[in-house]
Design a protein around this motif. Structure first.
Motif, PDB file in Angstrom:
ATOM      1  N   ILE A  76     136.999  28.838 -65.865  1.00 22.66           N
ATOM      2  CA  ILE A  76     136.110  29.417 -66.870  1.00 22.66           C
ATOM      3  C   ILE A  76     136.501  28.958 -68.277  1.00 22.66           C
ATOM      4  CG2 ILE A  76     135.271  31.561 -67.892  1.00 22.66           C
ATOM      5  CD1 ILE A  76     134.305  30.914 -65.018  1.00 22.66           C
ATOM      6  N   TYR A  77     137.803  28.955 -68.555  1.00 25.97           N
ATOM      7  CA  TYR A  77     138.273  28.544 -69.880  1.00 25.97           C
ATOM      8  C   TYR A  77     137.952  27.080 -70.137  1.00 25.97           C
ATOM      9  CZ  TYR A  77     140.941  32.741 -71.059  1.00 25.97           C
ATOM     10  OH  TYR A  77     141.312  34.010 -71.387  1.00 25.97           O
ATOM     11  N   ALA A  78     138.082  26.258 -69.091  1.00 27.86           N
ATOM     12  CA  ALA A  78     137.791  24.834 -69.256  1.00 27.86           C
ATOM     13  C   ALA A  78     136.308  24.639 -69.580  1.00 27.86           C
ATOM     14  CB  ALA A  78     138.171  24.061 -68.004  1.00 27.86           C
ATOM     15  N   TRP A  79     135.445  25.443 -68.948  1.00 24.94           N
ATOM     16  CA  TRP A  79     134.015  25.318 -69.224  1.00 24.94           C
ATOM     17  C   TRP A  79     133.708  25.755 -70.657  1.00 24.94           C
ATOM     18  CZ3 TRP A  79     130.046  22.706 -68.586  1.00 24.94           C
ATOM     19  CH2 TRP A  79     128.758  23.179 -68.874  1.00 24.94           C
ATOM     20  N   LEU A  80     134.330  26.839 -71.068  1.00 28.46           N
ATOM     21  CA  LEU A  80     134.161  27.325 -72.439  1.00 28.46           C
ATOM     22  C   LEU A  80     134.610  26.248 -73.416  1.00 28.46           C
ATOM     23  CD1 LEU A  80     133.643  29.864 -74.279  1.00 28.46           C
ATOM     24  CD2 LEU A  80     136.084  30.251 -74.147  1.00 28.46           C
ATOM     25  N   ALA A  81     135.744  25.638 -73.116  1.00 30.90           N
ATOM     26  CA  ALA A  81     136.298  24.608 -73.991  1.00 30.90           C
ATOM     27  C   ALA A  81     135.419  23.361 -74.010  1.00 30.90           C
ATOM     28  CB  ALA A  81     137.709  24.253 -73.546  1.00 30.90           C
ATOM     29  N   THR A  82     134.730  23.107 -72.894  1.00 31.31           N
ATOM     30  CA  THR A  82     133.839  21.946 -72.830  1.00 31.31           C
ATOM     31  C   THR A  82     132.775  22.031 -73.918  1.00 31.31           C
ATOM     32  OG1 THR A  82     134.136  21.694 -70.448  1.00 31.31           O
ATOM     33  CG2 THR A  82     132.166  20.717 -71.392  1.00 31.31           C
ATOM     34  N   LEU A  83     132.188  23.214 -74.061  1.00 30.91           N
ATOM     35  CA  LEU A  83     131.168  23.402 -75.093  1.00 30.91           C
ATOM     36  C   LEU A  83     131.767  23.196 -76.478  1.00 30.91           C
ATOM     37  CD1 LEU A  83     129.096  26.525 -74.041  1.00 30.91           C
ATOM     38  CD2 LEU A  83     128.495  24.117 -73.844  1.00 30.91           C
ATOM     39  N   GLY A  84     132.906  23.824 -76.705  1.00 27.61           N
ATOM     40  CA  GLY A  84     133.558  23.729 -78.006  1.00 27.61           C
ATOM     41  C   GLY A  84     133.888  22.291 -78.358  1.00 27.61           C
ATOM     42  N   ALA A  85     134.385  21.562 -77.371  1.00 29.36           N
ATOM     43  CA  ALA A  85     134.752  20.169 -77.614  1.00 29.36           C
ATOM     44  C   ALA A  85     133.528  19.354 -77.996  1.00 29.36           C
ATOM     45  CB  ALA A  85     135.408  19.586 -76.366  1.00 29.36           C
ATOM     46  N   GLU A  86     132.396  19.641 -77.352  1.00 31.30           N
ATOM     47  CA  GLU A  86     131.181  18.870 -77.629  1.00 31.30           C
ATOM     48  C   GLU A  86     130.582  19.216 -78.991  1.00 31.30           C
ATOM     49  OE1 GLU A  86     128.605  19.244 -74.246  1.00 31.30           O
ATOM     50  OE2 GLU A  86     130.115  18.387 -72.919  1.00 31.30           O
ATOM     51  N   TYR A  87     130.775  20.466 -79.427  1.00 28.85           N
ATOM     52  CA  TYR A  87     130.273  20.833 -80.751  1.00 28.85           C
ATOM     53  C   TYR A  87     131.120  20.198 -81.850  1.00 28.85           C
ATOM     54  CZ  TYR A  87     127.636  24.729 -78.645  1.00 28.85           C
ATOM     55  OH  TYR A  87     126.784  25.514 -77.914  1.00 28.85           O
ATOM     56  N   LEU A  88     132.442  20.223 -81.637  1.00 28.73           N
ATOM     57  CA  LEU A  88     133.361  19.846 -82.708  1.00 28.73           C
ATOM     58  C   LEU A  88     133.720  18.368 -82.697  1.00 28.73           C
ATOM     59  CD1 LEU A  88     135.459  23.064 -82.497  1.00 28.73           C
ATOM     60  CD2 LEU A  88     134.519  22.187 -84.615  1.00 28.73           C
ATOM     61  N   LEU A  89     133.694  17.755 -81.525  1.00 28.63           N
ATOM     62  CA  LEU A  89     133.967  16.317 -81.429  1.00 28.63           C
ATOM     63  C   LEU A  89     132.635  15.660 -81.109  1.00 28.63           C
ATOM     64  CD1 LEU A  89     137.167  16.623 -79.218  1.00 28.63           C
ATOM     65  CD2 LEU A  89     137.068  16.332 -81.684  1.00 28.63           C
ATOM     66  N   VAL A  90     131.774  15.619 -82.111  1.00 27.60           N
ATOM     67  CA  VAL A  90     130.380  15.249 -81.865  1.00 27.60           C
ATOM     68  C   VAL A  90     130.208  13.751 -81.652  1.00 27.60           C
ATOM     69  CG1 VAL A  90     128.028  15.466 -82.690  1.00 27.60           C
ATOM     70  CG2 VAL A  90     129.732  17.153 -83.350  1.00 27.60           C
ATOM     71  N   SER A  91     130.292  13.342 -80.409  1.00 25.52           N
ATOM     72  CA  SER A  91     130.012  11.955 -80.054  1.00 25.52           C
ATOM     73  C   SER A  91     129.825  11.933 -78.555  1.00 25.52           C
ATOM     74  CB  SER A  91     131.178  11.040 -80.442  1.00 25.52           C
ATOM     75  OG  SER A  91     132.270  11.236 -79.575  1.00 25.52           O
ATOM     76  N   GLY A  92     128.994  11.036 -78.067  1.00 24.12           N
ATOM     77  CA  GLY A  92     128.792  10.938 -76.627  1.00 24.12           C
ATOM     78  C   GLY A  92     127.772  11.940 -76.109  1.00 24.12           C
ATOM     79  N   LYS A  93     127.707  12.057 -74.785  1.00 22.93           N
ATOM     80  CA  LYS A  93     126.725  12.894 -74.116  1.00 22.93           C
ATOM     81  C   LYS A  93     127.334  14.209 -73.651  1.00 22.93           C
ATOM     82  CE  LYS A  93     123.138  10.023 -73.825  1.00 22.93           C
ATOM     83  NZ  LYS A  93     121.767  10.341 -74.268  1.00 22.93           N
ATOM     84  N   GLY A  94     126.476  15.203 -73.483  1.00 27.78           N
ATOM     85  CA  GLY A  94     126.935  16.487 -72.964  1.00 27.78           C
ATOM     86  C   GLY A  94     125.895  17.553 -73.243  1.00 27.78           C
ATOM     87  N   ILE A  95     125.966  18.653 -72.481  1.00 26.56           N
ATOM     88  CA  ILE A  95     124.977  19.715 -72.668  1.00 26.56           C
ATOM     89  C   ILE A  95     125.151  20.376 -74.032  1.00 26.56           C
ATOM     90  CG2 ILE A  95     126.316  21.615 -71.654  1.00 26.56           C
ATOM     91  CD1 ILE A  95     122.590  20.866 -71.042  1.00 26.56           C
ATOM     92  N   GLY A  96     126.388  20.401 -74.533  1.00 32.98           N
ATOM     93  CA  GLY A  96     126.641  20.963 -75.856  1.00 32.98           C
ATOM     94  C   GLY A  96     126.022  20.092 -76.937  1.00 32.98           C
ATOM     95  N   ASN A  97     126.126  18.765 -76.739  1.00 29.18           N
ATOM     96  CA  ASN A  97     125.515  17.831 -77.685  1.00 29.18           C
ATOM     97  C   ASN A  97     124.003  18.007 -77.701  1.00 29.18           C
ATOM     98  OD1 ASN A  97     128.019  15.998 -76.373  1.00 29.18           O
ATOM     99  ND2 ASN A  97     127.853  16.006 -78.597  1.00 29.18           N
ATOM    100  N   THR A  98     123.429  18.254 -76.520  1.00 20.53           N
ATOM    101  CA  THR A  98     121.979  18.466 -76.418  1.00 20.53           C
ATOM    102  C   THR A  98     121.555  19.668 -77.257  1.00 20.53           C
ATOM    103  OG1 THR A  98     121.899  17.536 -74.191  1.00 20.53           O
ATOM    104  CG2 THR A  98     120.104  19.007 -74.812  1.00 20.53           C
ATOM    105  N   MET A  99     122.351  20.739 -77.169  1.00 22.83           N
ATOM    106  CA  MET A  99     122.012  21.956 -77.909  1.00 22.83           C
ATOM    107  C   MET A  99     122.153  21.752 -79.412  1.00 22.83           C
ATOM    108  SD  MET A  99     123.854  24.739 -75.449  1.00 22.83           S
ATOM    109  CE  MET A  99     123.240  26.190 -76.263  1.00 22.83           C
ATOM    110  N   ILE A 100     123.202  21.052 -79.813  1.00 21.32           N
ATOM    111  CA  ILE A 100     123.403  20.778 -81.240  1.00 21.32           C
ATOM    112  C   ILE A 100     122.264  19.919 -81.763  1.00 21.32           C
ATOM    113  CG2 ILE A 100     124.860  19.552 -82.899  1.00 21.32           C
ATOM    114  CD1 ILE A 100     125.976  22.220 -82.126  1.00 21.32           C
ATOM    115  N   ASP A 101     121.847  18.956 -80.944  1.00 22.66           N
ATOM    116  CA  ASP A 101     120.733  18.088 -81.315  1.00 22.66           C
ATOM    117  C   ASP A 101     119.465  18.919 -81.516  1.00 22.66           C
ATOM    118  OD1 ASP A 101     118.725  15.516 -79.906  1.00 22.66           O
ATOM    119  OD2 ASP A 101     119.865  15.409 -81.779  1.00 22.66           O
ATOM    120  N   GLY A 102     119.234  19.854 -80.585  1.00 21.88           N
ATOM    121  CA  GLY A 102     118.066  20.728 -80.689  1.00 21.88           C
ATOM    122  C   GLY A 102     118.107  21.564 -81.950  1.00 21.88           C
TER     123      GLY A 102
END
Lengths: 291, 277
Positions: free
Chosen positions: A219-245
């Motif tokens: 669960i923590y790794a999944w939570l961190a996945t989102l955080g990593a995608e928001y803060l390290l903004v590069s590449g693909k990911g569901i978090g990047n999709t949301m930030i893009d939106g």
């Protein structure tokens, strides 16, 4: 608000079931009959009302905000995302990093936790430093990690590993330290070697706690996945999709992302629970025998 | 052998935890205190050497003395304190809001089967989505001002508090309830004298988790959407490659988190002192 106090007969009946000791051991029929909604359907009343409210707000123009999009719009976006393949690319990237970070972090956490649990010297030497570092909010590490490892997948996997590492260490350590002394004494009587002691007594006894650690690490790794995608903004990911939106004010895409994130979290949680049940099935039988 | 072993480990779930004193066999308290220092001191020495001989660039790993000097400068200039105060009050307001909602929900679901039937599934679904998942959505709905931060912090705190409160009340032993009935307790008496005292420990556990989650959420939201606060200091330092500022802020974040949890642990010990009598 009322407390359903079970009558003696009902109390005796519930004592046999796993629900014994709960305050809500009320006759199953009474509330349903009284209120007219079958019990199994009650959970859907609130979501249905919220959906209806949302639909009505758009339909009757209660709000003029362009950010209020219709449920149908979100559905269309979901279909478009799935058909175009964008969803699967983003989700695949997120899940791959999540899995890589989880496996790495949980493995190291298991080993470290075992070492802490088995060796008092190691615990005395390293434990205090570990607990001190553990105090630092997980996400505060991201800026440092981004400087040391860059903005790509390497940094993200390192961060996810860290997220999985801490709960895994703690639960493994706690599990090992909770092994009953009696079990250790019996092992001594049988002249178990160190390895036998570890594999036949210590780890089996600690396994419920270790699996709880695996569950949390996932669960923590999944939570961190989102955080990593928001803060390290590069590449693909569901978090990047949301930030893009968000940046384009595409509310439908953002809402879709929230739903996907929720579904993935739910699925990971369910998978961990099923795995835990299956792998700890032997323990249930033993406990039953004991009782 | 394995069958016997399996049977022998079964009691693990039913035995009380090993007494703390037994765990200390072999290492006295004094020795343990001494042994705690070699590792951090070695790491510090390694860090100092790495910076001294520039094994890594200063922008990537500033020396310990540089970080210490920066920490002092930030303290003297008031910048550290100002940002700490901003972060602190955000977490206080967010936590108070979240705890209120969480306790209310938890108590309602715990005491009423009907409320639980209607609300729990939806609550569970919302709780599955982490705070980070809500961030882009709430940014659109309420902008990136204080409301965003308070709402996210409140949500982070409400979930563990509601769950622990609900389960704490659920798990009050039936025997306690039966005994209260024998004494002819009114509903109010039942709640005040039996249910809430019995559920206090898990409820407080939820409150501690709630505060930890609130502090975590604060850091995240400040990293992403703020121009004040400790989290913002971290981002600002990173953007300017002033890692000494980042490290100083990170230490403060850790220290405050630790202090908050310690405060709640002490309060719990005080609240539950009657259980030891």
């Amino acid at each position: 608000m009322s407390i359903h106090i079970p009558d003696p007969l009902q109390a005796a009946a519930t004592a046999v079931s796993l629900e014994a000791g709960t305050l809500t051991a009320a006759p199953a029929d009474a509330p349903a009959r009284r209120l007219g909604v079958p019990r199994v359907l009650r959970g859907w009343v609130l979501p249905a009302l919220l959906l209806l409210l949302w639909w009505a707000a758009v339909r009757f123009g209660w709000s003029t905000s362009p950010l209020l999009v219709a449920p149908a719009k979100v559905w269309q976006t979901a279909v478009a995302q799935a058909e175009s393949g964008e969803l699967w690319v983003a989700l695949g990237a997120s899940l791959w990093r999540n899995l890589a970070g989880f496996v790495l972090g949980a493995s190291l956490g298991l080993l470290f936790g075992i070492a802490l649990g088995l060796s008092r010297l190691f615990e005395a030497l390293v434990g205090p430093s570990f607990h001190t570092l553990k105090q630092i909010s997980l996400f505060a590490w991201i800026p440092l990690i981004s400087v040391w490892f860059g903005l790509g997948d390497m940094a993200k996997v390192v961060f996810l590993s860290l997220a999985a590492f801490f709960p895994m260490v703690l639960n493994t350590f706690e599990g090992i330290r909770s092994v009953p002394r009696e079990s250790l004494e019996v092992a001594r009587v049988f002249a178990f070697s160190r390895w036998q002691l570890l594999t036949r007594v210590v780890l089996p006894a600690a396994s419920p706690s270790i699996f709880a650690g695996v569950h949390l690490a996932l669960i923590y790794a999944w939570l961190a996945t989102l955080g990593a995608e928001y803060l390290l903004v590069s590449g693909k990911g569901i978090g990047n999709t949301m930030i893009d939106g968000r940046e384009h004010f595409w509310m439908d895409l953002v809402l879709f992302g929230v739903i996907v994130v929720g579904l993935v979290g739910f699925s990971l949680n369910w998978l961990a629970t099923q795995l835990e049940k299956r792998l700890l099935a032997w323990r249930g039988r033993s406990v039953a025998q004991f009782n | 052998m394995s069958e016997l072993t399996s049977t022998l480990v079964a009691p693990a779930a039913l035995r009380p935890p090993v007494p703390a004193k037994a765990r200390r066999l072999g290492l006295s308290r004094g020795v343990r205190l001494l042994l705690a220092w070699p590792v951090p001191l070695a790491l510090l020495a390694l860090w100092w050497l790495a910076a001294r001989y520039e094994w890594v660039a200063p922008q990537v790993l500033p020396a310990p003395d540089v970080v210490a000097a920066t920490f002092r400068d930030l303290l003297v200039s008031g910048e550290l304190w100002d940002n700490l105060v901003v972060s602190f009050w955000r977490v206080v307001w967010g936590f108070v809001a979240g705890a209120s909602v969480g306790l209310l929900l938890g108590v309602a679901m715990g005491l009423s089967a009907s409320v639980k039937d209607y609300i729990y599934p939806t609550f569970k679904a919302f709780s599955q989505i982490p705070v980070l998942g809500w961030l882009p959505l709430l940014m659109l709905l309420v902008g990136i001002d204080e409301a965003l931060k308070i709402i996210l912090i409140a949500k982070a705190a409400a979930v563990p508090i509601a769950l622990n409160t609900y389960k704490g009340i659920q798990n009050v032993p039936t025997q306690y309830i039966e005994l209260a009935r024998v004494y002819g307790f009114s509903r109010r008496q039942l709640l005040q004298k039996v249910v809430f005292p019995a559920a206090l420990a898990p409820i407080w556990n939820g409150i501690r988790y709630g505060l930890t989650h609130a502090w975590l959420a604060l850091v995240v939201v400040e990293l992403l959407a703020s121009s004040e606060g400790l989290g913002y200091m971290i981002v600002y330092g990173r953007q300017l490659f002033q890692l000494d500022v980042v490290m100083a802020a990170v230490v403060v974040v850790g220290a405050v988190g630790f202090a908050l949890d310690k405060l709640l642990a002490l309060t719990e010990a005080w609240l539950l002192r009657w259980r030891r009598q």
